[in-house]
Design an enzyme around this catalytic site. Structure first.
Site, short mmCIF file in Angstrom:
data_model
loop_
_atom_site.label_atom_id
_atom_site.label_comp_id
_atom_site.label_asym_id
_atom_site.label_seq_id
_atom_site.Cartn_x
_atom_site.Cartn_y
_atom_site.Cartn_z
N LYS A 1 -3.11 -9.87 13.74
CA LYS A 1 -4.59 -9.97 13.80
C LYS A 1 -5.09 -11.31 13.26
CE LYS A 1 -6.82 -6.39 12.02
NZ LYS A 1 -5.80 -5.59 11.32
N THR A 2 -4.51 -11.72 12.12
CA THR A 2 -4.96 -12.98 11.52
C THR A 2 -4.65 -14.14 12.47
OG1 THR A 2 -4.54 -12.00 9.37
CG2 THR A 2 -4.88 -14.36 9.40
N ASN A 3 -3.48 -14.09 13.11
CA ASN A 3 -3.13 -15.16 14.05
C ASN A 3 -4.09 -15.20 15.23
OD1 ASN A 3 -0.95 -15.56 12.41
ND2 ASN A 3 0.54 -14.65 13.79
N GLU B 1 -1.15 -18.86 23.82
CA GLU B 1 -1.18 -18.49 25.25
C GLU B 1 -1.98 -17.20 25.47
OE1 GLU B 1 -0.21 -20.69 27.19
OE2 GLU B 1 1.33 -21.84 26.12
N ASN B 2 -2.22 -16.45 24.40
CA ASN B 2 -3.05 -15.24 24.56
C ASN B 2 -4.47 -15.61 25.00
OD1 ASN B 2 -0.94 -13.57 23.86
ND2 ASN B 2 -1.48 -13.50 21.68
N ASP C 1 -9.84 -8.75 9.60
CA ASP C 1 -9.25 -7.44 9.28
C ASP C 1 -10.23 -6.27 9.43
OD1 ASP C 1 -6.96 -5.98 8.39
OD2 ASP C 1 -7.88 -5.73 6.42
N SER D 1 -1.36 -2.84 11.40
CA SER D 1 -0.93 -3.87 10.44
C SER D 1 0.31 -4.58 10.98
CB SER D 1 -0.59 -3.21 9.10
OG SER D 1 -1.66 -2.39 8.69
N GLY E 1 -4.31 -3.42 -1.20
CA GLY E 1 -5.25 -2.36 -0.82
C GLY E 1 -5.27 -1.18 -1.78
N ARG F 1 2.22 -2.72 19.48
CA ARG F 1 3.47 -3.43 19.77
C ARG F 1 4.31 -2.50 20.63
NH1 ARG F 1 6.39 -7.45 16.85
NH2 ARG F 1 4.67 -7.75 15.40
N ARG G 1 0.85 -1.19 0.00
CA ARG G 1 0.00 0.00 0.00
C ARG G 1 0.89 1.24 0.00
NH1 ARG G 1 -1.99 1.10 4.28
NH2 ARG G 1 -1.41 -0.61 5.65
C1 OXD Z 1 -3.11 -3.97 6.26
C2 OXD Z 1 -3.76 -5.10 5.57
O1 OXD Z 1 -2.12 -3.43 5.74
O2 OXD Z 1 -4.70 -5.67 6.14
O3 OXD Z 1 -3.59 -3.59 7.33
O4 OXD Z 1 -3.37 -5.43 4.44
MN MN Z 2 -5.38 -4.59 7.85
#
Ligand code: OXD
Ligand code: MN
Length: 595
Positions: free
Chosen positions: A264-266, A504-505, A285, A260, A211, A408, A70
């Protein structure tokens, strides 16, 4: 196929006379159409079919090495007034931008096919869904939109003769004048990702990647949708949605915003380390939340696919994603193995001996650069996720019990902190910040403020967006979710992570779940509500008391240093910052002073 929607028909005709393609194709969304598009991408030289034995139904695509991410510096919010875009967005006066874009789009599709893709963000016909129509000259983009959104005829049926749609115009910006094409056409010197929030239009030129080009995702579902949400009283957020069940089978839904590349996906697909707990995925997302008749926020995932970062994905970090990626995927800019499969950094402990890297060159272990581009991606249907929640397409959405904000941060921000109330929760969201790189000890690193993880995605003035969040909380009939600020990324003096993360989260999610039920105990502190002694379930974890205390401690000196930084950040938005947030920062400052 063509449309019986006069306004849509007019827009397509006007666009065609501007862009002058060789032909126009209305996409019907069929499987045959998808296969034909993938064949085209293969014949163009940008893609190849992967080995059927390793990755059935899957493709590897290589972009131009200059078109890999992006382009935030080329992304514009062209509201009538600059102040409505705010200091965190690029702005150009709309008439000036229109003149520039009209010049660039003039004849930009010569020699190419112009595809018209009607699509729905959200289950087709859901009252929470929105319709877009994307015009593009990239077959790769059309194939990707097939996966990422619901596309084709059923969308036109819902649109009828006069339904609302967001026009989304995209071109790779490289007319085909003299026959031969390049595998990945783009126009890196003239990239523009432009949003007109008042008229709700998107124009994107010069990039075919992610994106920048799949306009349903960040452009419509976040930048334009955030404006719609402000005007219509709902929330369009950069959040995953997960379903969590406790050992007794009781279910809740959480939404969580992280910048990003913070996992998030994990988190959305996590395998809980705690016995008996179960996590399923609704989205990874984007989350649209609207109040229902009972005053609860109900959420849908407007997307139909995952466009995830490949590097770092492994059986350890995200087993469910690895299963999901076994077939029917489009991989972009990952590395290729000699037997026609894919590989990326972090997939296995050590790389295979011979690889072809993301640029198509031979690559061997020890090489200086990575084999897969750090922003290489997989594109895959949500339905393929082995832990997709059965209600992920429920047109009414799922009721949200908790909202998590996270970033983070190596220091200061505790593992989990519950907001005393909605206003403090909005304050937490507004101060989310993330270290750009892993910071060394003693150096809190270059922090990028990323409020609600929406910095690159908010389609209007960020301070007005905070006011909108406060207004949502002030609705008299609202039964609001609790808000939490989490941080999986604390480090010790030697740079070692204090918290194991990943599965563990689930221990943190358990505390949040039980806080929503009023079972788990919290300790009120000056910065918020922290888990009371013994309340965070650490059974079976190799975590000594000192580490546990450090993860959940109020770092008074650290927070005192944060206060002026937050004030300076707010000052960027001047008088638009809501008084409630100024009060939060002042009150936090004075509570810290009194310690
Ligand atoms: C991001 C994505 O950059 O989801 O946040 O691709
Ligand atoms: Mn994203």
């Amino acid at each position: 196929m063509s449309s019986t929607h006069p306004r849509l028909g007019d827009w397509v005709r006007t666009t065609a006379s501007l862009c002058r393609p060789s032909r126009i194709v209305w996409c019907n969304g069929s499987r045959a159409e998808f296969d034909a598009l993938c064949d085209l991408v293969v014949r163009s030289g940008a893609g190849k079919r992967l080995n059927e034995k390793c990755r059935p139904g899957s493709y590897l695509v290589r972009s131009d090495p200059v078109d890999v991410a992006r382009v935030e510096d080329r992304t514009f919010i062209c509201s009538q007034h600059e102040v409505d875009a705010g200091p965190t967005n690029n702005w150009v006066e709309p008439d000036r931008m229109r003149a520039t874009l009209n010049g660039l789009f003039d004849g930009c599709m010569r020699g190419r096919t112009m595809y018209v893709i009607p699509y729905s963000m959200g289950p087709i016909g859901s009252h929470i869904a929105k319709i877009g129509v994307q015009i593009t000259d990239s077959p790769y983009v059309v194939a990707s939109m097939h996966v990422m959104a619901r596309v084709g005829e059923p969308v036109l049926d819902v649109l009828g003769a006069d339904g609302e749609f967001v026009p989304c115009l995209h071109s790779v910006g490289k007319p085909l004048d003299h026959g031969s094409d390049v595998p990945w056409p783009c126009n890196p010197d003239n990239r523009y990702i432009v949003h007109y929030p008042e008229t709700r239009e998107i124009w994107s030129f010069g990039s075919g990647y992610g994106g920048n080009a799949l306009l349903g995702k960040k452009c419509l579902a976040l930048r334009i949708a955030s404006v719609m949400a402000r005007d219509e009283g709902w929330l369009a957020e950069h959040m995953l949605i997960l379903k969590i069940a406790n050992p007794a089978g009781h279910v809740k839904y959480f939404a969580a915003a992280f910048p990003s590349a913070c996992g998030k996906t994990n988190l959305a697909m996590m395998v809980p380390a705690l016995p008996g707990w179960k996590v399923e995925t609704v989205g990874d997302d984007i989350c649209w939340m609207k109040f229902d008749g009972d005053g609860r926020l109900r959420a849908i995932n407007p997307e139909a696919g995952f466009f995830g970062v490949a590097p770092g994905t492994s059986h350890h970090s995200n087993h469910n994603a690895m299963v999901m990626l076994q077939k029917n995927c489009i991989f972009t800019n990952v590395a290729e193995t000699p037997d026609g499969d894919v590989w990326w950094e972090g997939m296995t402990e050590s790389p295979p001996e011979n690889l072809t890297d993301w640029r198509g060159n031979a690559w061997h272990p020890g090489e200086s650069g990575p084999a897969a581009h750090p922003n290489s991606r997989f594109t895959v249907a949500c339905a393929q996720c082995p832990v997709i929640a059965e209600e992920w397409e429920d047109p009414h959405g799922v009721p949200i019990s908790a909202i998590l904000f996270g970033g983070r941060r190596a220091s200061v921000v505790p593992l989990v902190n519950e907001a005393r109330d909605w206003r403090q929760g909005v304050f937490f969201g507004s101060i989310v910040s993330s270290e750009q790189t892993a910071a060394a000890f003693g150096n809190i690193g270059q922090l990028r403020r990323d409020p609600m993880a929406m910095l690159p995605f908010c389609g209007y003035n960020m301070a007005d967006y905070w006011s909108h969040w406060l207004a949502i909380g002030a609705r008299p009939t609202a039964r609001l979710p609790k808000i939490f600020y989490v941080n999986w990324f604390r480090k010790d003096a030697s740079g070692r992570y204090l918290w194991p993360g990943f599965g563990e989260n689930s221990r943190v999610l358990k505390w949040i779940f039980e806080r929503c039920d009023g079972i788990a105990r919290a300790e009120p502190t000056v910065i918020g509500m922290l888990p009371a002694d013994g309340e965070l379930d650490t059974t079976g974890l190799d975590l000594d008391n000192a580490t546990r205390n450090e993860l959940l401690r109020v770092n008074v000196a650290g927070w005192k240093q944060e206060i002026p930084l937050i004030g300076e950040y707010y000052d960027r938005f001047g008088s638009r910052v809501p008084g409630g947030l100024r009060d939060e920062v002042r009150e936090l400052g004075s509570r810290l002073e009194h310690l």
